[in-house]
Design an enzyme around this catalytic site. Structure first.
Site, PDB file in Angstrom:
ATOM      1  N   HIS B 121     111.769  12.018  71.324  1.00  0.00           N
ATOM      2  CA  HIS B 121     110.871  12.808  70.734  1.00  0.00           C
ATOM      3  C   HIS B 121     109.963  13.075  71.867  1.00  0.00           C
ATOM      4  CE1 HIS B 121     107.324  13.986  68.313  1.00  0.00           C
ATOM      5  NE2 HIS B 121     108.063  14.229  67.142  1.00  0.00           N
ATOM      6  N   LYS B 224     105.277   8.639  57.400  1.00  0.00           N
ATOM      7  CA  LYS B 224     106.621   8.637  57.562  1.00  0.00           C
ATOM      8  C   LYS B 224     107.087   7.507  56.471  1.00  0.00           C
ATOM      9  CE  LYS B 224     107.462  10.747  61.796  1.00  0.00           C
ATOM     10  NZ  LYS B 224     107.486  12.185  61.432  1.00  0.00           N
TER      11      LYS B 224
END
Lengths: 146, 406
Positions: B121, B224
């Site tokens: 990422h 998350k």
């Protein structure tokens, strides 16, 4: 199937521009080149223009993106060819007004760009439709400041 | 575990989007929040909102207890050795930046190597790029196999005595690849290097034991894993955190302040300048309770069942290309032939289905896959096979819609 909303967005004239783009490519000896990305979604566009005495003699686009962004670019190239830069920019303003759901003044001589009016019902996609117009504005502004 | 019962704990899931029952397949971007987590944060603001680590009044003591209990809960959840090893940050991104800035600047020099992968990422590439630029070190990539996995031999080949830090994701947010962190940590340590792991896509979905993995740093986010946005965790071995300098200065993190110089307080507050994310820590604490009650192993099993089912059913749809390995975490990144992912996501949205479309903050990986963008469906405790069936029907209708000669 119930894709009625989708039909409003993906009108046939839009899909036609997407599948058969007008003025796709690069003008090798153009007077103006501008690149623009949408970093949040990965769309990118390059416009090359041939501007003579403030008139857009010719314009081409290339890039990668969704049907809305690419169709909008194709429609824009048709709309602004032969127009004065000032007029091209004001078309962009009217296009923005249309996207925002405000009153707008788009006339028949501007080609198919009004077909994108339905995009304003899809807020997440407005930036797709305006990418090409923003690129045009950026290019003209940068060339004016040179 | 029973996803149907679990769904009742998530008020947001009980709604129609564009006239259809919401199907939320975008957990990898952010998870939804159970009522217990929302209530815990509400209670804090309604009953004991106060600043922490300051003053002696009753509310302040209660807030401090809530905040520090959250830290203890995180410590137990990932099996850290000491609670001082848990630093609260704004999120995974801030945690990784802290490691790169403070630890990176301390140990990396010119000619050293920082090892990363192409599946990272942006949050686990850009801070290391900047560290390399600041120090004159070189960024080196472990090559991926065609299916988006790392071969042990490739790991061995790239990590060397020149390596100072290995920065790697535990689970890829695009490919779903689950990296063998324990083995990579062993290789790093054998070569005298340290390892920093991006655990944002792992901690919510499987049991993570930082001592067993023997990682030096491990970062993850609250939002998350059923918690709120605005809070994350940096785990660091206390021996390393002790040596590191703070990168932010101000209230709370000081010991003594004189006119011209100051000293820092002890771990972990040394790295938590200013008023911290108190409500968010309390929310994260409630989220950990919720996950613990279901059990991380049961969550993993449920997601594996869903992702295998989705993989098989999506393979039935002609023109769908799926990226990443067969064995994967609970997400599927894919493209539909002749339909741009944004158009696909808009079509699914008109049927109440939320998927991610774009480059997923992983532009180098998009380049590696040779695509400009992709769509992604990701699953969690509250998703069901019936939702996947609905998703498949929608995919088929979308394909039909866009193959129509306009």
């Amino acid at each position: 199937m119930n894709f009625n909303n989708l039909d409003q967005l993906y009108r046939s004239v839009i899909m036609d521009h997407y599948k058969n783009p007008r003025n796709k490519g690069v003008i090798e000896d153009g007077t103006l080149t501008v690149d623009m990305n949408n970093p949040t979604c990965g769309d990118r566009i390059r416009l090359t223009l041939n501007v003579v005495d403030d008139v857009v003699e010719d314009v081409k686009f290339e890039g990668e993106g969704c049907s809305i962004s690419m169709a909008s670019a194709s429609m824009m190239t048709e709309a602004i060819t032969g127009q004065k830069l000032e007029k091209a920019l004001s078309m962009g303003d009217e296009f923005s007004n249309m996207m925002l759901g405000e009153d707008y003044d788009i006339t028949d001589d501007m080609g198919d760009i009004e077909a994108l009016a339905g995009v304003n019902q899809f807020p997440a996609r407005i930036k797709c439709a305006t990418l090409t117009w923003k690129a045009l504005e950026k290019g003209v502004r940068e060339s004016a400041s040179e | 575990m029973n996803a149907i019962d679990i769904r009742k704990d998530f008020p947001i899931l009980d709604q129609k989007v564009n006239g259809k029952d919401l199907i939320y397949f975008d957990t990898s971007a952010t998870s939804q929040t159970p009522a217990k987590v929302i209530d815990a944060m509400n209670d804090y603001y309604r009953e004991y909102n106060s600043n922490v680590h300051r003053g002696v009044h009753t509310l302040g003591t209660k807030a401090t207890d809530g905040y520090e209990q959250a830290r203890m809960k995180v410590k137990n959840f990932i099996n850290a050795k000491r609670y001082e090893e848990i630093v609260f940050t704004r999120g995974t991104t801030a945690a990784i930046n802290l490691v790169a800035r403070s630890f990176g600047d301390m140990i990396v020099g010119e000619g050293d190597e920082i090892v990363v992968t192409e599946m990272e990422h942006h949050a686990n590439i850009v801070p290391w790029q900047q560290l390399a630029r600041r120090t004159g070190a070189e960024l080196v990539f472990i090559p991926m196999e065609a299916d988006g996995t790392l071969k042990p031999e490739s790991v061995e080949a790239v990590i060397s005595e020149r390596t100072k830090i290995v920065a790697i994701t535990h689970v890829s947010n695009v490919l779903g690849t689950i990296n063998d962190i324990r083995a990579i940590a062993e290789t790093a340590h054998r070569n005298g290097a340290y390892i920093s792991v991006d655990g944002a896509q792992a901690v919510p979905h499987m049991s993570v034991d930082v001592q067993d993995l023997d990682v030096d740093f491990y970062a993850f986010s609250g939002h998350k894993m059923l918690g709120p946005t605005g809070i994350g965790v940096l785990y660091g071995k206390s021996g390393l955190l002790d040596k590191m300098e703070p990168i932010e200065y101000g209230g709370d993190m000081i010991d003594f302040v004189d006119l011209r110089e100051s000293t820092w307080t002890d771990l972990p507050v040394k790295f938590e300048a200013g008023t911290p994310m108190i409500a968010e820590a309390i929310g994260l604490s409630a989220a950990i309770d919720y996950i613990t009650e279901i059990g991380p192993d049961a969550i993993l099993d449920h997601e594996q069942e869903l992702v295998n089912y989705a993989y098989a059913r999506m393979s039935e749809v002609e023109g769908i290309e799926i990226y990443g390995p067969k064995e994967r975490a609970g997400l599927i990144t894919f493209n539909m032939e002749d339909v741009h992912p944004h158009d696909l996501a808009t079509a699914l949205d008109t049927e109440g289905i939320a998927v991610r479309a774009g480059h997923h903050c992983a532009q180098p990986l998009m380049k590696w896959l040779d695509v400009s963008s992709t769509a992604r469906a990701s699953f969690y405790v509250y998703n069901t096979k019936e939702e996947i069936d609905g998703f498949i029907e929608s995919l088929k209708r979308t394909k039909e819609f866009f193959s129509y000669e306009f």
